[in-house]
Design a protein around this motif. Sequence first.
Motif, PDB file in Angstrom:
ATOM      1  N   LEU A  50      30.649   7.808  55.716  1.00 50.21           N
ATOM      2  CA  LEU A  50      30.038   8.851  56.542  1.00 50.21           C
ATOM      3  C   LEU A  50      29.552  10.021  55.686  1.00 50.21           C
ATOM      4  O   LEU A  50      30.158  10.334  54.653  1.00 50.21           O
ATOM      5  N   PRO A  51      28.482  10.699  56.109  1.00 47.50           N
ATOM      6  CA  PRO A  51      28.048  11.909  55.409  1.00 47.50           C
ATOM      7  C   PRO A  51      29.158  12.959  55.392  1.00 47.50           C
ATOM      8  O   PRO A  51      30.012  13.001  56.288  1.00 47.50           O
ATOM      9  N   ASP A  52      29.147  13.790  54.376  1.00 49.69           N
ATOM     10  CA  ASP A  52      30.157  14.839  54.236  1.00 49.69           C
ATOM     11  C   ASP A  52      29.963  15.891  55.324  1.00 49.69           C
ATOM     12  O   ASP A  52      28.835  16.287  55.626  1.00 49.69           O
ATOM     13  N   ASP A  53      31.073  16.357  55.898  1.00 49.05           N
ATOM     14  CA  ASP A  53      30.983  17.381  56.938  1.00 49.05           C
ATOM     15  C   ASP A  53      31.338  18.772  56.426  1.00 49.05           C
ATOM     16  O   ASP A  53      31.358  19.736  57.195  1.00 49.05           O
ATOM     17  N   ARG A  54      31.609  18.885  55.123  1.00 48.41           N
ATOM     18  CA  ARG A  54      32.016  20.183  54.591  1.00 48.41           C
ATOM     19  C   ARG A  54      30.817  21.091  54.372  1.00 48.41           C
ATOM     20  O   ARG A  54      29.728  20.628  54.024  1.00 48.41           O
ATOM     21  N   MET A  55      31.048  22.370  54.570  1.00 50.33           N
ATOM     22  CA  MET A  55      29.997  23.345  54.312  1.00 50.33           C
ATOM     23  C   MET A  55      29.885  23.577  52.815  1.00 50.33           C
ATOM     24  O   MET A  55      30.875  23.502  52.084  1.00 50.33           O
ATOM     25  N   SER A  56      28.680  23.840  52.353  1.00 53.68           N
ATOM     26  CA  SER A  56      28.447  24.016  50.922  1.00 53.68           C
ATOM     27  C   SER A  56      29.038  25.328  50.443  1.00 53.68           C
ATOM     28  O   SER A  56      29.323  26.237  51.231  1.00 53.68           O
ATOM     29  N   GLY A  57      29.198  25.404  49.114  1.00 54.57           N
ATOM     30  CA  GLY A  57      29.744  26.620  48.523  1.00 54.57           C
ATOM     31  C   GLY A  57      31.147  26.403  48.006  1.00 54.57           C
ATOM     32  O   GLY A  57      31.882  25.533  48.469  1.00 54.57           O
ATOM     33  N   ALA A  58      31.521  27.198  47.037  1.00 52.50           N
ATOM     34  CA  ALA A  58      32.840  27.065  46.433  1.00 52.50           C
ATOM     35  C   ALA A  58      33.909  27.590  47.369  1.00 52.50           C
ATOM     36  O   ALA A  58      33.671  28.476  48.190  1.00 52.50           O
ATOM     37  N   PHE A  60      35.687  26.016  49.803  1.00 50.60           N
ATOM     38  CA  PHE A  60      35.714  25.590  51.195  1.00 50.60           C
ATOM     39  C   PHE A  60      37.153  25.462  51.668  1.00 50.60           C
ATOM     40  O   PHE A  60      37.987  24.824  51.022  1.00 50.60           O
ATOM     41  N   ASP A  61      37.469  26.064  52.813  1.00 48.17           N
ATOM     42  CA  ASP A  61      38.851  26.102  53.291  1.00 48.17           C
ATOM     43  C   ASP A  61      39.062  25.343  54.588  1.00 48.17           C
ATOM     44  O   ASP A  61      40.091  25.481  55.241  1.00 48.17           O
ATOM     45  N   GLY A  62      38.087  24.526  54.980  1.00 50.77           N
ATOM     46  CA  GLY A  62      38.256  23.716  56.174  1.00 50.77           C
ATOM     47  C   GLY A  62      37.975  24.438  57.468  1.00 50.77           C
ATOM     48  O   GLY A  62      38.237  23.900  58.546  1.00 50.77           O
ATOM     49  N   ARG A  63      37.399  25.623  57.386  1.00 56.07           N
ATOM     50  CA  ARG A  63      37.096  26.375  58.599  1.00 56.07           C
ATOM     51  C   ARG A  63      35.587  26.520  58.764  1.00 56.07           C
ATOM     52  O   ARG A  63      34.849  26.540  57.791  1.00 56.07           O
ATOM     53  N   HIS A  65      34.293  29.156  60.556  1.00 58.06           N
ATOM     54  CA  HIS A  65      34.031  30.596  60.608  1.00 58.06           C
ATOM     55  C   HIS A  65      33.084  30.962  61.747  1.00 58.06           C
ATOM     56  O   HIS A  65      32.176  31.782  61.600  1.00 58.06           O
ATOM     57  N   GLY A  66      33.283  30.377  62.879  1.00 53.65           N
ATOM     58  CA  GLY A  66      32.475  30.699  64.048  1.00 53.65           C
ATOM     59  C   GLY A  66      33.273  30.481  65.314  1.00 53.65           C
ATOM     60  O   GLY A  66      34.390  29.967  65.291  1.00 53.65           O
ATOM     61  N   GLU A  67      32.704  30.884  66.448  1.00 55.88           N
ATOM     62  CA  GLU A  67      33.362  30.638  67.716  1.00 55.88           C
ATOM     63  C   GLU A  67      33.248  29.161  68.066  1.00 55.88           C
ATOM     64  O   GLU A  67      32.266  28.502  67.743  1.00 55.88           O
ATOM     65  N   ARG A  68      34.277  28.633  68.719  1.00 52.20           N
ATOM     66  CA  ARG A  68      34.290  27.220  69.071  1.00 52.20           C
ATOM     67  C   ARG A  68      35.125  27.029  70.327  1.00 52.20           C
ATOM     68  O   ARG A  68      35.938  27.891  70.679  1.00 52.20           O
ATOM     69  N   PRO A  69      34.959  25.897  71.011  1.00 45.59           N
ATOM     70  CA  PRO A  69      35.840  25.596  72.135  1.00 45.59           C
ATOM     71  C   PRO A  69      37.292  25.547  71.687  1.00 45.59           C
ATOM     72  O   PRO A  69      37.604  25.136  70.561  1.00 45.59           O
ATOM     73  N   SER A  70      38.202  25.943  72.541  1.00 48.60           N
ATOM     74  CA  SER A  70      39.603  26.070  72.151  1.00 48.60           C
ATOM     75  C   SER A  70      40.278  24.734  71.872  1.00 48.60           C
ATOM     76  O   SER A  70      41.379  24.703  71.320  1.00 48.60           O
ATOM     77  N   SER A  71      39.641  23.616  72.233  1.00 51.40           N
ATOM     78  CA  SER A  71      40.231  22.303  71.977  1.00 51.40           C
ATOM     79  C   SER A  71      39.780  21.690  70.664  1.00 51.40           C
ATOM     80  O   SER A  71      40.131  20.542  70.372  1.00 51.40           O
ATOM     81  N   LEU A  72      38.986  22.415  69.880  1.00 51.84           N
ATOM     82  CA  LEU A  72      38.445  21.869  68.644  1.00 51.84           C
ATOM     83  C   LEU A  72      38.823  22.744  67.450  1.00 51.84           C
ATOM     84  O   LEU A  72      39.050  23.951  67.599  1.00 51.84           O
ATOM     85  N   HIS A  73      38.862  22.142  66.267  1.00 52.27           N
ATOM     86  CA  HIS A  73      39.190  22.853  65.030  1.00 52.27           C
ATOM     87  C   HIS A  73      37.965  23.204  64.196  1.00 52.27           C
ATOM     88  O   HIS A  73      37.874  24.286  63.627  1.00 52.27           O
ATOM     89  N   TYR A  74      37.019  22.244  64.115  1.00 56.38           N
ATOM     90  CA  TYR A  74      35.949  22.387  63.123  1.00 56.38           C
ATOM     91  C   TYR A  74      34.650  21.837  63.700  1.00 56.38           C
ATOM     92  O   TYR A  74      34.446  20.624  63.746  1.00 56.38           O
ATOM     93  N   VAL A  75      33.793  22.752  64.144  1.00 52.92           N
ATOM     94  CA  VAL A  75      32.506  22.352  64.720  1.00 52.92           C
ATOM     95  C   VAL A  75      31.412  23.327  64.279  1.00 52.92           C
ATOM     96  O   VAL A  75      30.875  24.103  65.076  1.00 52.92           O
ATOM     97  N   PRO A  76      31.040  23.308  62.988  1.00 50.52           N
ATOM     98  CA  PRO A  76      30.005  24.226  62.511  1.00 50.52           C
ATOM     99  C   PRO A  76      28.657  23.942  63.185  1.00 50.52           C
ATOM    100  O   PRO A  76      28.341  22.792  63.509  1.00 50.52           O
ATOM    101  N   ILE A  77      27.896  24.995  63.369  1.00 48.69           N
ATOM    102  CA  ILE A  77      26.597  24.882  64.036  1.00 48.69           C
ATOM    103  C   ILE A  77      25.514  24.460  63.039  1.00 48.69           C
ATOM    104  O   ILE A  77      25.466  24.945  61.907  1.00 48.69           O
ATOM    105  N   ASP A  78      24.638  23.539  63.477  1.00 55.06           N
ATOM    106  CA  ASP A  78      23.447  23.121  62.723  1.00 55.06           C
ATOM    107  C   ASP A  78      23.806  22.566  61.339  1.00 55.06           C
ATOM    108  O   ASP A  78      23.154  22.876  60.347  1.00 55.06           O
TER     109      ASP A  78
END
Length: 350
Positions: A50-58, A60-63, A65-78
């Motif tokens: 699968l393609p990597d889901d991590r955000m670029s940049g040094a 990366f802490d698994g977050r 950094h945005g608002e998300r539904p309370s049932s999810l941990h990691y759903v970055p936009i776009d």
Amino acid sequence: MSRPIGYYVHHHGDGHRQRALAIASALQTPVTLLGTGLAGRTKHVAAIDLPDDRMSGAGFDGRDHGERPSSLHYVPIDHEGVRQRTALIANWIAKTRPGLMVVDVSVEVAMLARLASVPTVYVRLSGRRFDRPHLDAFRGAAALLAPFHPELEVDRLPKAIRGKTFYAPMIADTATAVRVDDDVVLGVVGRGGGSSSGELWADAASATPAFRWQVIGPATIPADMPPNLEFRGWVDDAETMIARAAVVVGAGGDGLVSAVLAHRKPFVCIPEQRPYDEQAAKAERLSALGAAIVPAVWPEPGQWPGLVERALRIDPAIAQRLTRGGGAGRVARWLEMLSDETIRTRSRSA
């Protein structure tokens, strides 16, 4: 014949992949692994990289950094990687119609599988994972798989979670008889953390001149290298080196703890900071059961002689008890039974 089983493999550290391969190799039912970085690393087992889901940049802490539904941990936009991997998983489910999806680990993938009408088995790691996303993933799963002995379970675990949990220590570890080097202390640095400080290992080795220290995994090289210290870097025979060591020193990751227990090794466990107190909670239980020596912080040089001697006095019968009832084959038979049961239940309700 049973319908195929899907197995999602998280890409942080290497324990998830090793556990998945052990279980997949023991399954008689066809299985496909899905995860990032699997290409060329799954032996004979079918896999979708699968393609990597991590955000670029040094750093990366698994977050996200945005608002998300309370049932999810990691759903970055776009995020194109997230978009493509979601499509690939959903497409594989639609075409293959799996009887079961094992998720090790991701709340979002577990939710996606349920949305696609597939029963899930969620792998429960150590730690206090009682936040809303985890609890919803646990609630939505057909069953939970804990890759550790029930005596290593955290305190105050809700009864509903314990009741759904299948405990399975030693999934990817098998003990082998090898000659033990009575004067070797093995330091193990895992893939899940950063580079370890060579200066700290040098202090420990200098304080215990009667022992030869070997360090495997990523570590810096100290300016002043004591003669009884050797850095091996990444090795292909880590399991054998653990088996041969007199004492093992390392963090509280699943892979290392399982290997130490499998080989009945005296263990100095120095847990690293992880989300949900994953390593700290496990180390607390190891200490309470007498299965490891657990300093509160990295020891001062003068503490090392006493720590090594205390570790050598650990009763190997404790590790033997904590590895009872394990093995990948036992998990494979359980998963196949669970998959067949869920298929029969759906057939009756159709």
